[in-house]
Motif scaffolding. Sequence first.
Motif, PDB file in Angstrom:
ATOM      1  N   GLY A  97     -17.078  -6.885   2.122  1.00  0.00           N
ATOM      2  CA  GLY A  97     -16.258  -8.065   2.348  1.00  0.00           C
ATOM      3  C   GLY A  97     -16.164  -8.426   3.811  1.00  0.00           C
ATOM      4  N   THR A  98     -15.132  -9.178   4.149  1.00  0.00           N
ATOM      5  CA  THR A  98     -14.940  -9.645   5.507  1.00  0.00           C
ATOM      6  C   THR A  98     -14.355  -8.543   6.385  1.00  0.00           C
ATOM      7  OG1 THR A  98     -12.676 -10.392   5.100  1.00  0.00           O
ATOM      8  CG2 THR A  98     -14.461 -11.951   4.603  1.00  0.00           C
ATOM      9  N   THR A  99     -14.349  -8.805   7.701  1.00  0.00           N
ATOM     10  CA  THR A  99     -13.710  -7.877   8.631  1.00  0.00           C
ATOM     11  C   THR A  99     -12.271  -7.613   8.233  1.00  0.00           C
ATOM     12  OG1 THR A  99     -15.117  -8.471  10.492  1.00  0.00           O
ATOM     13  CG2 THR A  99     -12.945  -7.609  11.022  1.00  0.00           C
ATOM     14  N   HIS A 100     -11.544  -8.665   7.896  1.00  0.00           N
ATOM     15  CA  HIS A 100     -10.141  -8.505   7.516  1.00  0.00           C
ATOM     16  C   HIS A 100     -10.002  -7.640   6.264  1.00  0.00           C
ATOM     17  CE1 HIS A 100      -5.913  -9.482   6.856  1.00  0.00           C
ATOM     18  NE2 HIS A 100      -6.228  -9.769   5.599  1.00  0.00           N
ATOM     19  N   GLN A 101     -10.860  -7.892   5.269  1.00  0.00           N
ATOM     20  CA  GLN A 101     -10.772  -7.131   4.023  1.00  0.00           C
ATOM     21  C   GLN A 101     -11.081  -5.656   4.241  1.00  0.00           C
ATOM     22  OE1 GLN A 101     -13.576  -9.602   1.919  1.00  0.00           O
ATOM     23  NE2 GLN A 101     -11.947 -10.726   0.827  1.00  0.00           N
ATOM     24  N   LYS A 102     -12.126  -5.376   5.022  1.00  0.00           N
ATOM     25  CA  LYS A 102     -12.477  -3.979   5.262  1.00  0.00           C
ATOM     26  C   LYS A 102     -11.454  -3.281   6.154  1.00  0.00           C
ATOM     27  CE  LYS A 102     -16.746  -4.851   6.595  1.00  0.00           C
ATOM     28  NZ  LYS A 102     -18.111  -4.544   7.105  1.00  0.00           N
ATOM     29  N   GLY A 103     -10.899  -4.047   7.118  1.00  0.00           N
ATOM     30  CA  GLY A 103      -9.852  -3.472   7.950  1.00  0.00           C
ATOM     31  C   GLY A 103      -8.621  -3.105   7.138  1.00  0.00           C
ATOM     32  N   LYS A 104      -8.310  -3.924   6.136  1.00  0.00           N
ATOM     33  CA  LYS A 104      -7.164  -3.628   5.262  1.00  0.00           C
ATOM     34  C   LYS A 104      -7.437  -2.379   4.423  1.00  0.00           C
ATOM     35  CE  LYS A 104      -3.069  -4.869   3.717  1.00  0.00           C
ATOM     36  NZ  LYS A 104      -2.815  -6.093   2.944  1.00  0.00           N
ATOM     37  N   VAL A 105      -8.674  -2.212   3.960  1.00  0.00           N
ATOM     38  CA  VAL A 105      -9.026  -0.999   3.215  1.00  0.00           C
ATOM     39  C   VAL A 105      -8.813   0.225   4.095  1.00  0.00           C
ATOM     40  CG1 VAL A 105     -10.933   0.305   2.185  1.00  0.00           C
ATOM     41  CG2 VAL A 105     -10.628  -2.118   1.623  1.00  0.00           C
ATOM     42  N   ARG A 106      -9.295   0.168   5.341  1.00  0.00           N
ATOM     43  CA  ARG A 106      -9.115   1.303   6.252  1.00  0.00           C
ATOM     44  C   ARG A 106      -7.636   1.607   6.450  1.00  0.00           C
ATOM     45  NH1 ARG A 106     -10.628   1.617  12.683  1.00  0.00           N
ATOM     46  NH2 ARG A 106      -9.040  -0.005  12.748  1.00  0.00           N
ATOM     47  N   ALA A 107      -6.848   0.578   6.691  1.00  0.00           N
ATOM     48  CA  ALA A 107      -5.418   0.782   6.906  1.00  0.00           C
ATOM     49  C   ALA A 107      -4.753   1.404   5.681  1.00  0.00           C
ATOM     50  CB  ALA A 107      -4.753  -0.544   7.263  1.00  0.00           C
ATOM     51  N   GLU A 108      -5.144   0.969   4.491  1.00  0.00           N
ATOM     52  CA  GLU A 108      -4.576   1.533   3.267  1.00  0.00           C
ATOM     53  C   GLU A 108      -4.968   3.000   3.106  1.00  0.00           C
ATOM     54  OE1 GLU A 108      -2.420   0.298   1.317  1.00  0.00           O
ATOM     55  OE2 GLU A 108      -2.508  -1.894   1.454  1.00  0.00           O
ATOM     56  N   LEU A 109      -6.206   3.339   3.453  1.00  0.00           N
ATOM     57  CA  LEU A 109      -6.632   4.737   3.375  1.00  0.00           C
ATOM     58  C   LEU A 109      -5.824   5.608   4.328  1.00  0.00           C
ATOM     59  CD1 LEU A 109     -10.520   4.275   3.235  1.00  0.00           C
ATOM     60  CD2 LEU A 109      -9.048   5.090   1.377  1.00  0.00           C
ATOM     61  N   VAL A 110      -5.613   5.118   5.542  1.00  0.00           N
ATOM     62  CA  VAL A 110      -4.828   5.867   6.515  1.00  0.00           C
ATOM     63  C   VAL A 110      -3.386   6.016   6.041  1.00  0.00           C
ATOM     64  CG1 VAL A 110      -3.859   5.790   8.850  1.00  0.00           C
ATOM     65  CG2 VAL A 110      -6.288   5.289   8.481  1.00  0.00           C
ATOM     66  N   ALA A 111      -2.799   4.920   5.560  1.00  0.00           N
ATOM     67  CA  ALA A 111      -1.417   4.970   5.098  1.00  0.00           C
ATOM     68  C   ALA A 111      -1.253   5.912   3.907  1.00  0.00           C
ATOM     69  CB  ALA A 111      -0.939   3.564   4.732  1.00  0.00           C
ATOM     70  N   ALA A 112      -2.260   5.958   3.027  1.00  0.00           N
ATOM     71  CA  ALA A 112      -2.197   6.880   1.894  1.00  0.00           C
ATOM     72  C   ALA A 112      -2.176   8.329   2.362  1.00  0.00           C
ATOM     73  CB  ALA A 112      -3.384   6.643   0.954  1.00  0.00           C
ATOM     74  N   GLU A 113      -2.931   8.629   3.420  1.00  0.00           N
ATOM     75  CA  GLU A 113      -2.916   9.994   3.960  1.00  0.00           C
ATOM     76  C   GLU A 113      -1.581  10.302   4.631  1.00  0.00           C
ATOM     77  OE1 GLU A 113      -5.274  12.335   3.370  1.00  0.00           O
ATOM     78  OE2 GLU A 113      -6.010  10.732   2.058  1.00  0.00           O
ATOM     79  N   VAL A 114      -0.984   9.303   5.278  1.00  0.00           N
ATOM     80  CA  VAL A 114       0.355   9.498   5.848  1.00  0.00           C
ATOM     81  C   VAL A 114       1.333   9.876   4.739  1.00  0.00           C
ATOM     82  CG1 VAL A 114       2.314   8.348   6.949  1.00  0.00           C
ATOM     83  CG2 VAL A 114       0.002   7.980   7.829  1.00  0.00           C
ATOM     84  N   ASP A 115       1.335   9.111   3.665  1.00  0.00           N
ATOM     85  CA  ASP A 115       2.257   9.397   2.560  1.00  0.00           C
ATOM     86  C   ASP A 115       1.996  10.778   1.970  1.00  0.00           C
ATOM     87  OD1 ASP A 115       3.436   6.935   2.889  1.00  0.00           O
ATOM     88  OD2 ASP A 115       2.326   5.962   1.264  1.00  0.00           O
ATOM     89  N   ARG A 116       0.733  11.182   1.930  1.00  0.00           N
ATOM     90  CA  ARG A 116       0.389  12.483   1.332  1.00  0.00           C
ATOM     91  C   ARG A 116       0.944  13.648   2.140  1.00  0.00           C
ATOM     92  NH1 ARG A 116      -3.348  16.314   2.144  1.00  0.00           N
ATOM     93  NH2 ARG A 116      -4.257  15.136   3.874  1.00  0.00           N
ATOM     94  N   VAL A 117       0.930  13.542   3.476  1.00  0.00           N
ATOM     95  CA  VAL A 117       1.311  14.697   4.304  1.00  0.00           C
ATOM     96  C   VAL A 117       2.794  14.733   4.644  1.00  0.00           C
ATOM     97  CG1 VAL A 117      -0.983  14.792   5.336  1.00  0.00           C
ATOM     98  CG2 VAL A 117       0.839  13.550   6.526  1.00  0.00           C
ATOM     99  N   LEU A 118       3.529  13.664   4.355  1.00  0.00           N
ATOM    100  CA  LEU A 118       4.955  13.675   4.664  1.00  0.00           C
ATOM    101  C   LEU A 118       5.666  14.729   3.824  1.00  0.00           C
ATOM    102  CD1 LEU A 118       5.660   9.855   4.932  1.00  0.00           C
ATOM    103  CD2 LEU A 118       5.810  11.531   6.792  1.00  0.00           C
ATOM    104  N   PRO A 119       6.649  15.409   4.395  1.00  0.00           N
ATOM    105  CA  PRO A 119       7.327  16.495   3.673  1.00  0.00           C
ATOM    106  C   PRO A 119       8.142  16.012   2.480  1.00  0.00           C
ATOM    107  CG  PRO A 119       8.407  16.062   5.778  1.00  0.00           C
ATOM    108  CD  PRO A 119       7.139  15.269   5.782  1.00  0.00           C
TER     109      PRO A 119
END
Length: 282
Positions: free
Chosen positions: A123-145
């Motif tokens: 997809g577009t830069t914006h679409q792929k950037g949103k995918v990256r951000a969602e992947l990072v945010a999912a890892e944040v949620d996973r490691v929070l206590p």
Amino acid sequence: MPPPDPDPQSPATLLGLARERIAALSTALTPESFTITAETRGVITRALGGEGADYLDKFILLETALGWGSAFCPHHDRHTEGRAIGADARVLRSGHVCVDIAALDAAAIAIRMQPSHSVTAGGTTHQKGKVRAELVAAEVDRVLPSAGPARVLLVGVTAAMVEVLVERGHSVLASDLDPEIIGSEVHGVRVHPGTETPQLLAEADAAVISGMTTTTETVDDVVAAAVAGDVPLIVFAQTGGRLFPLMLGHCSGAVVAELFPFYMLSGNTTFDIYRFARESHR
């Protein structure tokens, strides 16, 4: 992915540790595998859609027989053309940190680390950037206590990353070294100067850091502060995506490594996610 075995005699810097492990684990390959055969430098201009002046991304790519290594570079204009050609990527000392990190990133391909999983986005830069951000945010949620909103520090600001973390209900702290954005607000989040990162880390439940902490030569201080405060680290890495899994075995968290072509370029972009765990002392 299991973390690399800790080395009690490891060098003082994380990049030194990565260089040492690459040297130890790449002996089965010929030196020619690590010879740098091409150097590419590029500048990407992105319009920020009313959020301020256009933003420039400057990067270096180095090619060996194994593949490409990359580094986004705040000192892009200060290195000499072709200085890396013909050198062994494992031992290059060019005098330019961005060139050396791109070389090590290429050499680290030899280690063949297995990610926990991979995601390919189009997809577009914006679409792929949103995918990256969602992947990072999912890892944040996973490691929070614990589940629910938390204080998340973002070291190296991207608008999409701030947006997604805020959408998930987190209280976002942000720091950056770019004088163009320090003091500004991104999706309502004020950007603090990078010199305040250690203090902000002390307030955070988790930290998201850019791979460019290697090229700004701040990664050791940031990681040391996170480890001292038992703050889990999530790294989003175009720069040094293959290096961070070698460097962060002693940390809790994850690396979201972005393979070339990057999300702001045409074509599909693949993200490799490496996960680490250690005993928490919270």
